[in-house]
Design an enzyme around this catalytic site. Structure first.
Site, mmCIF file in Angstrom:
data_model
loop_
_atom_site.group_PDB
_atom_site.id
_atom_site.type_symbol
_atom_site.label_atom_id
_atom_site.label_comp_id
_atom_site.label_asym_id
_atom_site.label_seq_id
_atom_site.Cartn_x
_atom_site.Cartn_y
_atom_site.Cartn_z
ATOM 1 N N LYS A 107 0.790 -1.252 -0.024
ATOM 2 C CA LYS A 107 0.007 -0.220 -0.080
ATOM 3 C C LYS A 107 0.914 1.376 -0.022
ATOM 4 O O LYS A 107 0.402 2.386 -0.479
ATOM 5 C CB LYS A 107 -0.874 -0.046 1.186
ATOM 6 C CG LYS A 107 -2.055 -0.907 1.076
ATOM 7 C CD LYS A 107 -3.302 -1.010 1.980
ATOM 8 C CE LYS A 107 -4.638 -1.598 1.561
ATOM 9 N NZ LYS A 107 -4.225 -3.182 2.148
ATOM 10 N N GLU A 118 -10.088 7.146 3.747
ATOM 11 C CA GLU A 118 -10.820 6.426 4.536
ATOM 12 C C GLU A 118 -9.958 4.840 4.855
ATOM 13 O O GLU A 118 -9.055 4.519 3.967
ATOM 14 C CB GLU A 118 -11.908 5.702 3.709
ATOM 15 C CG GLU A 118 -12.124 4.741 2.604
ATOM 16 C CD GLU A 118 -11.158 5.074 1.373
ATOM 17 O OE1 GLU A 118 -10.927 6.165 1.260
ATOM 18 O OE2 GLU A 118 -10.665 4.100 0.808
ATOM 19 N N SER A 160 1.435 -10.006 -0.984
ATOM 20 C CA SER A 160 1.293 -8.268 -0.588
ATOM 21 C C SER A 160 1.655 -7.932 0.530
ATOM 22 O O SER A 160 2.045 -6.635 0.569
ATOM 23 C CB SER A 160 -0.264 -8.410 -1.106
ATOM 24 O OG SER A 160 -1.094 -9.031 -0.398
HETATM 25 C C1 PLP Z 1 -5.177 -4.061 1.785
HETATM 26 C C2 PLP Z 1 -4.516 -5.421 1.369
HETATM 27 C C3 PLP Z 1 -4.652 -6.054 0.274
HETATM 28 C C4 PLP Z 1 -6.166 -5.836 -0.436
HETATM 29 O O1 PLP Z 1 -5.844 -4.632 -1.116
HETATM 30 P P1 PLP Z 1 -5.692 -4.678 -2.679
HETATM 31 O O2 PLP Z 1 -6.280 -3.233 -3.359
HETATM 32 O O3 PLP Z 1 -6.794 -5.700 -3.634
HETATM 33 O O4 PLP Z 1 -4.536 -5.041 -3.098
HETATM 34 C C5 PLP Z 1 -4.093 -7.088 -0.001
HETATM 35 N N1 PLP Z 1 -3.115 -7.637 0.792
HETATM 36 C C6 PLP Z 1 -2.541 -6.762 1.878
HETATM 37 C C7 PLP Z 1 -1.456 -7.156 2.779
HETATM 38 C C8 PLP Z 1 -3.328 -5.683 2.078
HETATM 39 O O5 PLP Z 1 -2.806 -4.754 3.247
#
Ligand code: PLP
Length: 401
Positions: free
Chosen positions: A98, A120, A386
């Site tokens: 993010k 948000e 992610s």
């Molecule tokens: C917020 C988050 C997601 C989901 O958000 P996307 O916009 O779909 O990427 C996925 N993995 C992690 C670790 C997150 O913090």
């Protein structure tokens, strides 16, 4: 850096009017028109400016810690008989992808002369990433969060406060993410001149889905370069990512979208089962609707009320999906799979034991679907990891057998 490549000839990327096929657009209240129009007009021009690009690159390198490694997961690969590479977004500062987007947007906000940032947040991850860059730039930060989420996500609320942000509870409706979004939009209407609204995924009115995808596209740009170095080829057979709103997936797919030899696998949260009533598998359950000022697939009742989603991972607990993903789904360019809560937990334990990497629960959904691909020996699969699992330890311990 390639965040402003020309995508005007692509069948899949956004068109000049802000649409992906049938999806996208900017369904905004009239009061927001000047803010959104300003962004639509200027975002690409600002992002193309060499001074902007070099500031973005510098912060990604020295502050976020990019490039994130592309790691050949040997023991996981052995299990599936293919070469599995993990794109290590979990190693970024603040623990997930993010931050790539919030760094980009805060630089853009400064260029637009904004003094104040609003956002948000649901689980608090985007709120923390936003509060982080506001501290970095010395800008005022107000984060809207449902009052129910404030109670459920106390550690992230504490982080945001530690970083100097004001967390404002949203107390209407179900007191969760969509209510926080409504409050943020209301704030933006009231403060159109000095405030920039940092949206945390590839959702919202045009140009946000494309702008956020481009800031996150550093992920696929690095994958191509790193894969070329490691294997001699820039294109893998598969790229996989989990999808909440869809930003880590958009970043992972971005430079592969028009490379038709690369299969794109998007993994949604099936919760307790796609048809259990406790799910967030939007592509399977959603119909065309408008959420967050964008036309997209949306989980809704017969009369158009948004259905509360469910997932064990707070980051995938979203009733819509970005318009790019709705289009990739409708055209069949990407394959949409879904993983249940239990499958995600099992995958998280497996990755921890096989590779010594504790993934975020969201990322574990992507890992969980390796078993559902019909993989051929010698194929190359890249999975976007992610985020890291620190924030999910309570859930992991509770279910540990
Ligand atoms: C917020 C988050 C997601 C989901 O958000 P996307 O916009 O779909 O990427 C996925 N993995 C992690 C670790 C997150 O913090």
């Amino acid at each position: 850096m390639d965040i402003t490549i020309d995508t005007s000839h692509s069948k899949y990327h956004v068109n000049k009017k802000g649409y992906y096929g049938h999806f996208g657009g900017a369904y905004i209240p009239e009061m927001l028109y000047p803010n959104v129009a300003e962004l639509q007009e200027k975002y690409l021009e600002i992002m193309r400016d060499p001074a902007f690009l070099s500031a973005f690159e510098q912060l990604l390198k020295d502050y976020v810690g990019r490039p994130s490694p592309l790691y050949l997961a040997k023991r996981l690969s052995e299990k599936y008989g293919v070469d599995i590479y993990l794109k290590r977004e979990d190693l970024n500062h603040t623990g997930a992808h993010k931050i790539n987007n919030t760094i980009g947007q805060i630089l853009l906000a400064k260029r637009l002369g904004k003094k104040r940032i609003i956002a948000e947040t649901g689980a608090g991850q985007h709120g923390v990433a936003t509060a982080t860059v506001c501290a970095l730039m010395g800008m005022e930060c107000v984060v809207y969060m449902g009052s129910v989420d404030i109670q459920r996500q106390a550690p992230n609320v504490a982080r945001m406060k530690m970083l100097g942000a004001t967390v404002v509870p949203a107390t209407s409706g179900s007191k969760t993410l969509k209510d926080a979004t409504n409050e943020a939009i209301r704030d933006w209407i009231n403060n159109p001149v000095d405030t920039h609204y940092i949206i945390g995924s590839v959702v919202g009115p045009h140009p946000y889905p494309d702008m956020v995808a481009r800031f996150q596209s550093v992920i696929s740009e690095e994958i191509r370069r790193q894969l070329k170095e490691k294997t001699g080829k820039s294109n893998p057979d598969y790229v996989m990512a989990c999808v909440g709103g869809g930003s880590n997936a958009a970043g992972t797919f971005f430079h592969f979208v028009d490379e038709e030899d690369v299969r794109l696998i998007a993994v949604e949260a099936a919760g307790k089962g796609v048809h259990s009533g406790y799910s967030a598998a939007t592509s399977q359950l959603g119909r065309m609707g408008v959420i967050h000022a964008s036309k997209t697939l949306l989980m809704q009742t017969e009369d158009g009320q948004i259905v509360e989603p469910h997932s064990i991972s707070a980051g995938l607990d979203y009733p819509g999906v970005g318009p790019l993903h709705a289009h990739l789904f409708e055209t069949g360019r990407a394959t949409f799979l879904s993983a249940t809560d239990d499958e995600a937990l099992e995958a998280a334990y497996e990755l921890s034991r096989l590779e010594g990497i504790i993934p975020a629960l969201e990322s574990a959904h992507a890992i969980a679907k390796l078993k559902d691909l019909s993989l051929q020996p010698g194929q190359v699969v890249v999975v976007c990891l992610s985020g890291r699992g620190d924030k999910d330890m309570e859930t992991y311990i509770k279910h540990l057998k």
